[in-house]
Design an enzyme around this catalytic site. Structure first.
Site, PDB file in Angstrom:
ATOM      1  N   SER A 144       0.932  -1.309   0.028  1.00  0.00           N
ATOM      2  CA  SER A 144       0.253   0.021  -0.052  1.00  0.00           C
ATOM      3  C   SER A 144       0.853   1.322   0.079  1.00  0.00           C
ATOM      4  O   SER A 144       0.477   2.300  -0.042  1.00  0.00           O
ATOM      5  CB  SER A 144      -0.911  -0.104   1.393  1.00  0.00           C
ATOM      6  OG  SER A 144      -0.129  -0.173   2.600  1.00  0.00           O
TER       7      SER A 144
ATOM      8  N   LYS B 123       4.826 -11.427   2.989  1.00  0.00           N
ATOM      9  CA  LYS B 123       3.083 -11.510   2.797  1.00  0.00           C
ATOM     10  C   LYS B 123       3.092 -11.678   1.332  1.00  0.00           C
ATOM     11  O   LYS B 123       3.540 -10.832   0.525  1.00  0.00           O
ATOM     12  CB  LYS B 123       2.485 -10.478   3.464  1.00  0.00           C
ATOM     13  CG  LYS B 123       1.107 -10.678   3.225  1.00  0.00           C
ATOM     14  CD  LYS B 123       0.140  -9.829   3.941  1.00  0.00           C
ATOM     15  CE  LYS B 123      -0.096  -8.448   3.651  1.00  0.00           C
ATOM     16  NZ  LYS B 123      -0.674  -8.191   2.299  1.00  0.00           N
TER      17      LYS B 123
ATOM     18  N   GLU C 278      -0.427 -12.030  -1.729  1.00  0.00           N
ATOM     19  CA  GLU C 278      -1.610 -12.223  -1.763  1.00  0.00           C
ATOM     20  C   GLU C 278      -1.902 -13.504  -2.643  1.00  0.00           C
ATOM     21  O   GLU C 278      -1.207 -14.009  -3.468  1.00  0.00           O
ATOM     22  CB  GLU C 278      -2.203 -11.014  -2.497  1.00  0.00           C
ATOM     23  CG  GLU C 278      -2.012  -9.694  -1.874  1.00  0.00           C
ATOM     24  CD  GLU C 278      -2.508  -8.453  -2.379  1.00  0.00           C
ATOM     25  OE1 GLU C 278      -3.336  -8.641  -3.257  1.00  0.00           O
ATOM     26  OE2 GLU C 278      -2.328  -7.486  -1.932  1.00  0.00           O
TER      27      GLU C 278
ATOM     28  N   GLU D 164      -8.963  -9.764   4.319  1.00  0.00           N
ATOM     29  CA  GLU D 164      -9.300  -8.176   4.087  1.00  0.00           C
ATOM     30  C   GLU D 164     -10.685  -8.168   3.252  1.00  0.00           C
ATOM     31  O   GLU D 164     -11.156  -8.882   2.422  1.00  0.00           O
ATOM     32  CB  GLU D 164      -8.356  -7.432   3.153  1.00  0.00           C
ATOM     33  CG  GLU D 164      -8.622  -6.104   2.731  1.00  0.00           C
ATOM     34  CD  GLU D 164      -7.602  -5.313   2.101  1.00  0.00           C
ATOM     35  OE1 GLU D 164      -6.393  -6.109   2.189  1.00  0.00           O
ATOM     36  OE2 GLU D 164      -7.561  -4.244   1.887  1.00  0.00           O
TER      37      GLU D 164
HETATM   38  O1  KIV Z   1      -0.441  -3.418   1.841  1.00  0.00           O
HETATM   39  C1  KIV Z   1      -1.118  -3.373   2.528  1.00  0.00           C
HETATM   40  O2  KIV Z   1      -1.100  -2.401   3.445  1.00  0.00           O
HETATM   41  C2  KIV Z   1      -1.636  -4.707   3.363  1.00  0.00           C
HETATM   42  C3  KIV Z   1      -2.691  -4.362   4.402  1.00  0.00           C
HETATM   43  C4  KIV Z   1      -3.090  -5.792   4.699  1.00  0.00           C
HETATM   44  C5  KIV Z   1      -2.978  -3.556   5.341  1.00  0.00           C
HETATM   45  O3  KIV Z   1      -1.550  -5.492   2.620  1.00  0.00           O
END
Ligand code: KIV
Length: 289
Positions: free
Chosen positions: A68, A136, A138, A205
């Site tokens: 983000s 992390k 997706e 999310e």
């Molecule tokens: O990119 C991000 O900020 C996220 C969120 C879960 C806040 O993936």
């Protein structure tokens, strides 16, 4: 833990350094959830800079260097154009600015989807260049083999299901996910596939509360909600959203302050003083000794 310590902004370290200085670990976070129960919810926020990390670190279990940052820091229209280089630079800054929280760096769009091998090469680079504890990524069941590949090779993984912003071009927007029964069931099975593949936590999310609760109950690892439910095993927000840096934020965000007003108010007063030749005043002018 105690949240009162001083920060040495010259070295980016807590001062005095707590002794023994121990950062939370991925296994410690994973152990927060035992037999489906999380006694102490996981507190997570995004962080993109060293100074921001210094301020948030004492209060958080996990700092996420989220992609983000594309919108928040770089003014991009989505997270799709974010590069590995951006994530590496901001990830290293956040690790330098923190000593307590687990720091996780988002894998940007295009850096992991092609194959587990591509994901490993890029995730390893993030770990080497930033000092972060894990990554992390997706995507649901399609990413489970990648989550297993990374985990088995020493790279802790957080999965991310429900609204997955990198897929905005497929989803057509940032609306809540799981509106049909089939989509809701898919979100739960995506989370299960990632957890079974070894993800140590899952971000869910933008889903309605019953789906968030179903996901939280369906997997053994902690589930961290954003726009989901207070019943998740932890919560995450974009720090700038909860600080009030933007006029428009998603409906689920609670603002804990109005930082945008503080910053623009200070700039307005500074500008007025410069224009009135009232700055620098005697207190800010170098005087001969
Ligand atoms: O990119 C991000 O900020 C996220 C969120 C879960 C806040 O993936």
């Amino acid at each position: 833990m105690s949240s009162s310590f001083q920060l040495d902004t010259a070295t980016s370290r807590a001062n005095p350094t707590p002794s023994p200085m121990r950062r939370l670990t991925v296994p410690a976070l994973r152990r927060r959830k035992q037999d489906g129960v999380t006694a102490e919810p996981i507190v997570a926020l995004t962080a993109y800079t060293a100074r921001q990390a210094q301020l948030l670190d004492a209060h958080c279990d996990l700092l996420l260097v989220g992609d983000s940052l594309g919108q928040v820091i770089y003014g991009l229209p989505s997270s799709v154009p974010v590069t590995l280089e951006m994530m590496a630079a901001h990830g290293a800054a956040v690790v330098r600015g923190s000593y307590h929280a687990v720091v996780i760096v988002d894998m940007p769009f295009g850096s992991y989807e092609a194959s587990p091998e591509q994901a490993f090469a890029n995730a390893a680079r993030l770990l080497k260049e930033t000092g972060c504890a894990g990554v992390k990524l997706e995507g649901g069941a399609a990413m489970a083999p990648t989550a297993a590949f990374l985990t088995q090779r020493g790279i802790p993984v957080i999965g991310h299901v429900g609204l997955t912003p990198q897929a905005v071009n497929v989803l057509g927007g940032y609306g809540a996910r799981g509106r049909s029964d089939a989509e809701a069931a898919k979100i739960v099975s995506d989370a299960q596939a990632l957890a079974e593949a070894g993800a140590f936590a899952i971000v869910v999310e933008g889903v309605i509360e019953p789906i968030a609760i179903a996901v939280t109950r369906a997997v053994a690892c902690p589930v961290i909600g954003i726009g989901a439910s207070a019943q998740c095993d932890g919560q995450i927000l974009v720090a700038e959203d909860m600080l009030g840096m933007f006029e428009r934020v998603p409906r689920f965000v609670k603002r804990y302050d109005e930082i945008a007003q503080v910053i623009s108010g200070a700039a307005e007063r500074y500008a007025a003083e410069v224009r009135a030749r009232a700055f620098p005043g005697p207190d800010q002018t170098y005087q001969p000794k």
